[in-house]
Design a protein around this motif. Sequence first.
Motif, PDB file in Angstrom:
ATOM      1  N   THR A  81     -72.806  35.380 143.488  1.00  0.00           N
ATOM      2  CA  THR A  81     -72.662  35.907 142.344  1.00  0.00           C
ATOM      3  C   THR A  81     -73.899  35.740 141.140  1.00  0.00           C
ATOM      4  OG1 THR A  81     -70.496  35.997 142.169  1.00  0.00           O
ATOM      5  CG2 THR A  81     -71.851  36.180 139.887  1.00  0.00           C
ATOM      6  N   TYR A  82     -74.497  34.189 141.218  1.00  0.00           N
ATOM      7  CA  TYR A  82     -75.574  33.416 140.861  1.00  0.00           C
ATOM      8  C   TYR A  82     -76.507  32.931 141.426  1.00  0.00           C
ATOM      9  CZ  TYR A  82     -71.851  33.753 137.245  1.00  0.00           C
ATOM     10  OH  TYR A  82     -70.801  34.051 136.894  1.00  0.00           O
ATOM     11  N   LEU A  83     -77.416  32.958 140.522  1.00  0.00           N
ATOM     12  CA  LEU A  83     -79.054  32.289 141.450  1.00  0.00           C
ATOM     13  C   LEU A  83     -78.266  30.564 141.120  1.00  0.00           C
ATOM     14  CD1 LEU A  83     -81.950  33.660 139.471  1.00  0.00           C
ATOM     15  CD2 LEU A  83     -80.912  33.875 142.027  1.00  0.00           C
ATOM     16  N   HIS A  84     -79.179  29.857 142.515  1.00  0.00           N
ATOM     17  CA  HIS A  84     -78.343  28.212 142.643  1.00  0.00           C
ATOM     18  C   HIS A  84     -79.972  27.826 143.095  1.00  0.00           C
ATOM     19  CE1 HIS A  84     -74.765  29.325 141.499  1.00  0.00           C
ATOM     20  NE2 HIS A  84     -74.587  29.890 142.688  1.00  0.00           N
ATOM     21  N   VAL A  86     -90.852  20.390 146.076  1.00  0.00           N
ATOM     22  CA  VAL A  86     -91.097  21.304 146.192  1.00  0.00           C
ATOM     23  C   VAL A  86     -89.155  22.543 145.989  1.00  0.00           C
ATOM     24  CG1 VAL A  86     -90.758  22.788 148.958  1.00  0.00           C
ATOM     25  CG2 VAL A  86     -91.577  20.559 148.262  1.00  0.00           C
ATOM     26  N   ARG A  87     -90.066  24.255 145.477  1.00  0.00           N
ATOM     27  CA  ARG A  87     -88.992  24.268 144.443  1.00  0.00           C
ATOM     28  C   ARG A  87     -88.503  26.357 145.987  1.00  0.00           C
ATOM     29  NH1 ARG A  87     -89.073  22.962 139.154  1.00  0.00           N
ATOM     30  NH2 ARG A  87     -91.279  21.470 138.690  1.00  0.00           N
ATOM     31  N   PHE A  88     -86.936  25.648 146.158  1.00  0.00           N
ATOM     32  CA  PHE A  88     -86.488  26.637 145.911  1.00  0.00           C
ATOM     33  C   PHE A  88     -86.264  27.951 145.552  1.00  0.00           C
ATOM     34  CE2 PHE A  88     -86.332  23.391 149.730  1.00  0.00           C
ATOM     35  CZ  PHE A  88     -87.355  24.184 150.351  1.00  0.00           C
ATOM     36  N   PRO A  89     -85.741  29.559 145.737  1.00  0.00           N
ATOM     37  CA  PRO A  89     -85.972  30.603 144.434  1.00  0.00           C
ATOM     38  C   PRO A  89     -83.739  30.165 144.567  1.00  0.00           C
ATOM     39  CG  PRO A  89     -86.626  31.218 145.906  1.00  0.00           C
ATOM     40  CD  PRO A  89     -87.425  30.048 145.965  1.00  0.00           C
ATOM     41  N   ASP A  90     -83.258  30.261 145.782  1.00  0.00           N
ATOM     42  CA  ASP A  90     -82.188  30.459 145.322  1.00  0.00           C
ATOM     43  C   ASP A  90     -81.345  29.466 146.492  1.00  0.00           C
ATOM     44  OD1 ASP A  90     -79.502  30.915 145.209  1.00  0.00           O
ATOM     45  OD2 ASP A  90     -79.509  33.112 145.343  1.00  0.00           O
ATOM     46  N   LEU A  91     -80.209  29.397 147.213  1.00  0.00           N
ATOM     47  CA  LEU A  91     -79.363  28.326 148.015  1.00  0.00           C
ATOM     48  C   LEU A  91     -79.698  29.005 149.481  1.00  0.00           C
ATOM     49  CD1 LEU A  91     -77.973  25.658 148.091  1.00  0.00           C
ATOM     50  CD2 LEU A  91     -75.523  26.671 147.672  1.00  0.00           C
ATOM     51  N   PRO A  92     -79.779  30.001 149.889  1.00  0.00           N
ATOM     52  CA  PRO A  92     -79.908  30.696 151.307  1.00  0.00           C
ATOM     53  C   PRO A  92     -81.074  30.205 151.641  1.00  0.00           C
ATOM     54  CG  PRO A  92     -78.921  31.852 149.471  1.00  0.00           C
ATOM     55  CD  PRO A  92     -78.986  31.208 148.764  1.00  0.00           C
ATOM     56  N   PHE A 109     -71.640  39.962 133.764  1.00  0.00           N
ATOM     57  CA  PHE A 109     -72.391  38.255 134.234  1.00  0.00           C
ATOM     58  C   PHE A 109     -70.921  37.705 134.496  1.00  0.00           C
ATOM     59  CE2 PHE A 109     -72.002  33.535 132.762  1.00  0.00           C
ATOM     60  CZ  PHE A 109     -73.668  33.201 133.316  1.00  0.00           C
ATOM     61  N   HIS A 110     -69.786  38.581 135.882  1.00  0.00           N
ATOM     62  CA  HIS A 110     -68.641  37.804 136.183  1.00  0.00           C
ATOM     63  C   HIS A 110     -68.269  39.143 137.221  1.00  0.00           C
ATOM     64  CE1 HIS A 110     -68.118  34.360 133.988  1.00  0.00           C
ATOM     65  NE2 HIS A 110     -68.097  34.791 133.631  1.00  0.00           N
ATOM     66  N   HIS A 111     -67.928  38.873 138.256  1.00  0.00           N
ATOM     67  CA  HIS A 111     -67.642  39.321 139.498  1.00  0.00           C
ATOM     68  C   HIS A 111     -68.241  41.010 139.896  1.00  0.00           C
ATOM     69  CE1 HIS A 111     -63.835  37.863 139.301  1.00  0.00           C
ATOM     70  NE2 HIS A 111     -63.650  37.970 138.337  1.00  0.00           N
ATOM     71  N   VAL A 112     -70.090  40.435 139.100  1.00  0.00           N
ATOM     72  CA  VAL A 112     -71.110  41.536 139.824  1.00  0.00           C
ATOM     73  C   VAL A 112     -72.197  40.204 139.741  1.00  0.00           C
ATOM     74  CG1 VAL A 112     -70.485  43.002 138.361  1.00  0.00           C
ATOM     75  CG2 VAL A 112     -71.820  41.219 137.790  1.00  0.00           C
ATOM     76  N   ARG A 113     -73.136  41.487 141.053  1.00  0.00           N
ATOM     77  CA  ARG A 113     -73.553  40.539 141.167  1.00  0.00           C
ATOM     78  C   ARG A 113     -75.165  40.017 140.421  1.00  0.00           C
ATOM     79  NH1 ARG A 113     -76.528  39.047 146.528  1.00  0.00           N
ATOM     80  NH2 ARG A 113     -79.202  38.560 146.546  1.00  0.00           N
ATOM     81  N   VAL A 114     -75.337  39.333 140.126  1.00  0.00           N
ATOM     82  CA  VAL A 114     -75.974  38.762 138.558  1.00  0.00           C
ATOM     83  C   VAL A 114     -77.536  37.888 138.997  1.00  0.00           C
ATOM     84  CG1 VAL A 114     -76.591  37.455 136.794  1.00  0.00           C
ATOM     85  CG2 VAL A 114     -74.139  37.752 137.372  1.00  0.00           C
ATOM     86  N   LYS A 115     -77.342  37.130 140.291  1.00  0.00           N
ATOM     87  CA  LYS A 115     -78.433  36.263 140.467  1.00  0.00           C
ATOM     88  C   LYS A 115     -80.138  36.813 139.088  1.00  0.00           C
ATOM     89  CE  LYS A 115     -77.378  35.772 144.374  1.00  0.00           C
ATOM     90  NZ  LYS A 115     -77.491  34.046 144.730  1.00  0.00           N
ATOM     91  N   ASP A 116     -81.004  36.548 139.809  1.00  0.00           N
ATOM     92  CA  ASP A 116     -81.845  37.178 138.747  1.00  0.00           C
ATOM     93  C   ASP A 116     -82.168  38.193 137.777  1.00  0.00           C
ATOM     94  OD1 ASP A 116     -82.781  39.433 140.534  1.00  0.00           O
ATOM     95  OD2 ASP A 116     -84.803  39.482 140.441  1.00  0.00           O
TER      96      ASP A 116
END
Length: 409
Positions: free
Chosen positions: A296-299, A311-317, A89-96
Amino acid sequence: MKTALGHLGYCTNIHVGEHWSDHFAALRTAIPALKQRLSPDAPFGLGLRLSNLASEELMLDARLQEFKAWLTETGCYVFTMNGFPFGGFHHVRVKDQVHAPDWTTEARVAYTIRLFRLLTELAPEGLNAGISTSPLSYRHWFEWDQAVARDYVFSQTTQNLLDVVAELVRLKRETGRSMHLDIEPEPDGLLETADEFIDWFTGYLLPMGTAKLAETFDLTETEAADALREHVQLCYDVCHFAVGYEQPTDVLHKLKQHGLRVGKIQISAALKAEFPATDETREEIRRAFMQFNEPTYLHQVVARNQDGRLVRFPDLPEALKGYDPGHAEWRSHFHVPIFIADYGVLHSTQDDIVEVLRLQQKEPFTDHLEVETYTWTVLPDALKRDLTESIGRELEWTKTILMSERANE
């Protein structure tokens, strides 16, 4: 710690590390100072997070007894657990992957049952404890072109979750302790909104669970339905519902109409900003959101158009790329410090926390309140502070709001 409005603590998913030794070392470092600061003369409550690996390790040798002894010596107790993040949950790519393994798998079932068995040992006698968990799965992993496929996913996840409910019924019969699994809707979860939680509960969990529990435990249909409402509840993460523009009064009213309960409040804040008319200021807001674009996390971002459509976007990018002049407001699933209301041109959804706690004061709807800001390591540098100090500030802010609400009676 026990307050007039329920048990209050912080979720230890804040701390880095996935082995039990990592978890325990972090607790021994942070907890003594926090207890002395916040609850010197009374027991201090914890919202414990254990990774799957840590939960397995805690059951080895005499580690569980050692931890129980430490809780007693330090004057602490566990009243809730976070069973949402399974692995790193930390220092790794968590995302989905925070949803993996999801409720379609036996691994999620085994992990959750293990946590409940640990919680039976850790929570004080007479305390009805709970564990929050994922909203079944991540919706973008599935294609919904066919209704039959959608029904299969909901049926499979529900059937697996019912194995945990059956274990909770057995544990209650064995120990007399009632415990609850708290489903945590979040943006892009298979269950995302209050309506989706209610539709799943009434459309899948109740019919499937009533039949299963009635047959397994020789219950009437009414007794089986009551057991489902007792052992499966909602985790009200304030950040998540605020991102979806759901009003606390509406959420609680809908749950009450269907006889459904809130297992715990996760006290958390999201980022938001209303877009003004001028192009220059709108671009300034967009650039401000870019500071929180981290890997790291989904935003997830939910934009509200001028006409009120979401309107929903799956992540900040994706939101930054999909910015549209028709957007009137953005809200982003980025857990920011709850004691800060403004971030320059951006703001937090702190008002939603105050409103939820006001409703809790007016008519208490849960015994569990858990502060959950886990993003300290990925915040912009200007917002980073000593972790223990930050935890203390969040809990003190929450206590102040709780006391001020009671003072307004």
